[in-house]
Write an enzyme that holds these catalytic residues in place. Structure first.
Site, PDB file in Angstrom:
ATOM      1  N   CYS A 130       0.831  -1.213   0.000  1.00 27.23           N
ATOM      2  CA  CYS A 130       0.000   0.000   0.000  1.00 27.23           C
ATOM      3  C   CYS A 130       0.863   1.261   0.000  1.00 27.23           C
ATOM      4  O   CYS A 130       1.362   1.683   1.046  1.00 27.23           O
ATOM      5  CB  CYS A 130      -0.925  -0.013   1.218  1.00 27.23           C
ATOM      6  SG  CYS A 130      -1.977   1.440   1.305  1.00 27.23           S
ATOM      7  N   CYS A 133      -0.556   4.137   2.128  1.00 30.49           N
ATOM      8  CA  CYS A 133      -0.359   3.988   3.579  1.00 30.49           C
ATOM      9  C   CYS A 133       1.104   4.210   3.963  1.00 30.49           C
ATOM     10  O   CYS A 133       1.392   4.827   4.987  1.00 30.49           O
ATOM     11  CB  CYS A 133      -0.761   2.584   4.049  1.00 30.49           C
ATOM     12  SG  CYS A 133      -2.160   1.867   3.211  1.00 30.49           S
ATOM     13  N   ASP A 134       2.036   3.680   3.171  1.00 33.87           N
ATOM     14  CA  ASP A 134       3.425   3.587   3.625  1.00 33.87           C
ATOM     15  C   ASP A 134       4.427   4.446   2.851  1.00 33.87           C
ATOM     16  O   ASP A 134       5.590   4.541   3.257  1.00 33.87           O
ATOM     17  CB  ASP A 134       3.899   2.120   3.541  1.00 33.87           C
ATOM     18  CG  ASP A 134       3.042   1.214   4.417  1.00 33.87           C
ATOM     19  OD1 ASP A 134       2.550   1.701   5.445  1.00 33.87           O
ATOM     20  OD2 ASP A 134       2.867   0.029   4.066  1.00 33.87           O
TER      21      ASP A 134
END
Ligand code: FAD
Ligand code: NAP
Length: 316
Positions: A130, A133-134
């Site tokens: 992701c 997200c990261d």
């Protein structure tokens, strides 16, 4: 007793909720993660007709709010199994059983793993599925992106906002991604491509430090220093909870007709969990709308006797 229980709160499930509620069906959506599904992992959505650009989480919230406004209930729990052949249907969740006249499976698909040494150990320590997200953890770092489809190329391009470099490693010499995404990637100064290679190992003790890749024809191996590995090699359908295997194809996708009906009366499916050529938010939402209306017609067609049986079972 619900008219319709929708399993999965991605665009397919939320759109089904909107259409079911407007058909006056008492509707529950069961979601084990965050409403919005894969949209929550998408930075910008630029191809949902009528909206030039919107953040994935924002579109998720907008769809959830629409369903909410129409009185659709959303329950956050995990569906473990469904008794599909009974009438009413019984949906077994971690929080107990729920009965419904019809069920809609809209559980989507989950990202695939490479299955190489180091992947599990370093998951969350440099290995990710992701970018949204990261990505921010990889400012000025070396990033590898694995895959050649829309996800790899779109999310790889997004990662150039953070990384010093983004190296796409693909097992063929041609990308599968849409031409517009390819054009952007090829014109990015930060992106480079390693063709005809697969990843055979991810290195690192506490965090990722590198990867070993192998040429698909010659078998020649080389080691590359990397800080992050983002894996986008496709998806597997989220259907392990389905015990009635006759509604699944060989890969585990749920088979339906054009009206989203499975071969079991009162059981419908919508979105990425179906076998289809174009997995998109708009096609998932479209499936959800069709499935909800098919569920409505199914419920309407239940005979008076069946209705009485359902009602008697509810009272008991
Ligand atoms: P999903 O969105 O996968 O939702 C399914 C939901 O079901 C999930 O929330 C899951 O938690 C839940 N669930 C699963 N099993 C259970 C269970 N047992 N119990 C309860 N809940 C369960 N499409 C576009 O149109 N434009 C884009 O720009 C775009 N970008 C993308 C970027 C990425 C990185 C990815 C991965 C996909 C992208 N897509 C894009 C594709 C799009 O996101 C999907 O096609 C769409 O989300 C599918 O919707 P769905 O509702 O079928 O499934
Ligand atoms: P995908 O289209 O299935 O592509 C997977 C990629 O990974 C392919 O390039 C494939 O190679 C490669 N691959 C598969 N298994 C591999 C393995 N074991 N090792 C190395 N490489 C492997 O998956 P996706 O890109 O995640 O897209 C999924 C769906 O979401 C698609 O329908 C896509 O259109 C949609 N989506 C849309 C958008 C958008 O519209 N902007 C963005 C993201 C996703 P081959 O090419 O050789 O098969």
């Amino acid at each position: 007793m619900y008219d319709l229980v929708v399993i999965g709160g991605g665009p397919a499930g939320l759109s089904a909720g909107v259409y079911a509620a407007r058909a006056n069906l008492k509707t529950l959506i069961i979601e084990k993660g965050l409403p919005g599904g894969q949209m929550q992992n998408t930075m910008e959505v630029e191809n949902y007709t009528g909206i030039k650009t919107i953040l994935g989480p924002e579109l998720s919230e907008s769809m959830r709010a629409h369903a909410d406004y129409l009185g659709v209930e959303i329950k956050m729990t995990d569906v473990a199994s469904i008794d599909m052949k009974s009438q009413p249907k019984v949906v077994q969740t971690s929080d107990g059983d729920i009965e419904a006249k019809a069920v809609l499976i809209a559980t989507g698909a989950a990202p695939r793993k490479l299955g190489v040494p180091g992947e599990d150990k370093l998951s969350g320590r440099g290995v990710s599925w992701c970018a949204v997200c990261d990505g921010a953890f990889f400012k000025n770092k070396k990033i590898a992106v694995i895959g050649g489809g829309d996800s790899a190329i779109e999310e790889g391009t997004f990662l150039t906002r953070f990384g010093e470099s983004v190296t796409v490693i693909h097992r063929r010499d041609k990308l599968r991604a849409q031409p517009i995404l390819q054009q952007r990637a090829f014109s990015s100064e930060k992106m480079d491509f390693i063709w005809n290679h697969t990843v055979v190992e991810i290195f690192g003790e506490k965090k990722v430090t590198g990867i070993k890749i192998k040429h698909v024809d010659t078998g020649e191996e080389q080691t590359l220093d990397m800080d992050g590995v983002f894996i986008y090699i496709g998806f597997d359908p989220m259907t392990s909870f389905i015990t009635d295997k006759e509604i699944l194809d060989a890969e585990g996708y749920v088979l339906t007709d054009d009206d989203m009906r499975t071969s079991i009366p009162g059981v419908f499916a919508a979105g990425d969990v179906r076998p289809k050529g174009l997995r998109q938010i708009i096609t998932a939402a479209s499936d959800g709308a069709i499935a909800a209306m098919s569920a409505y017609h199914f419920i309407e067609s239940l005979s008076d006797t069946e209705r009485e049986a359902v009602s008697a079972q509810t009272k008991n």
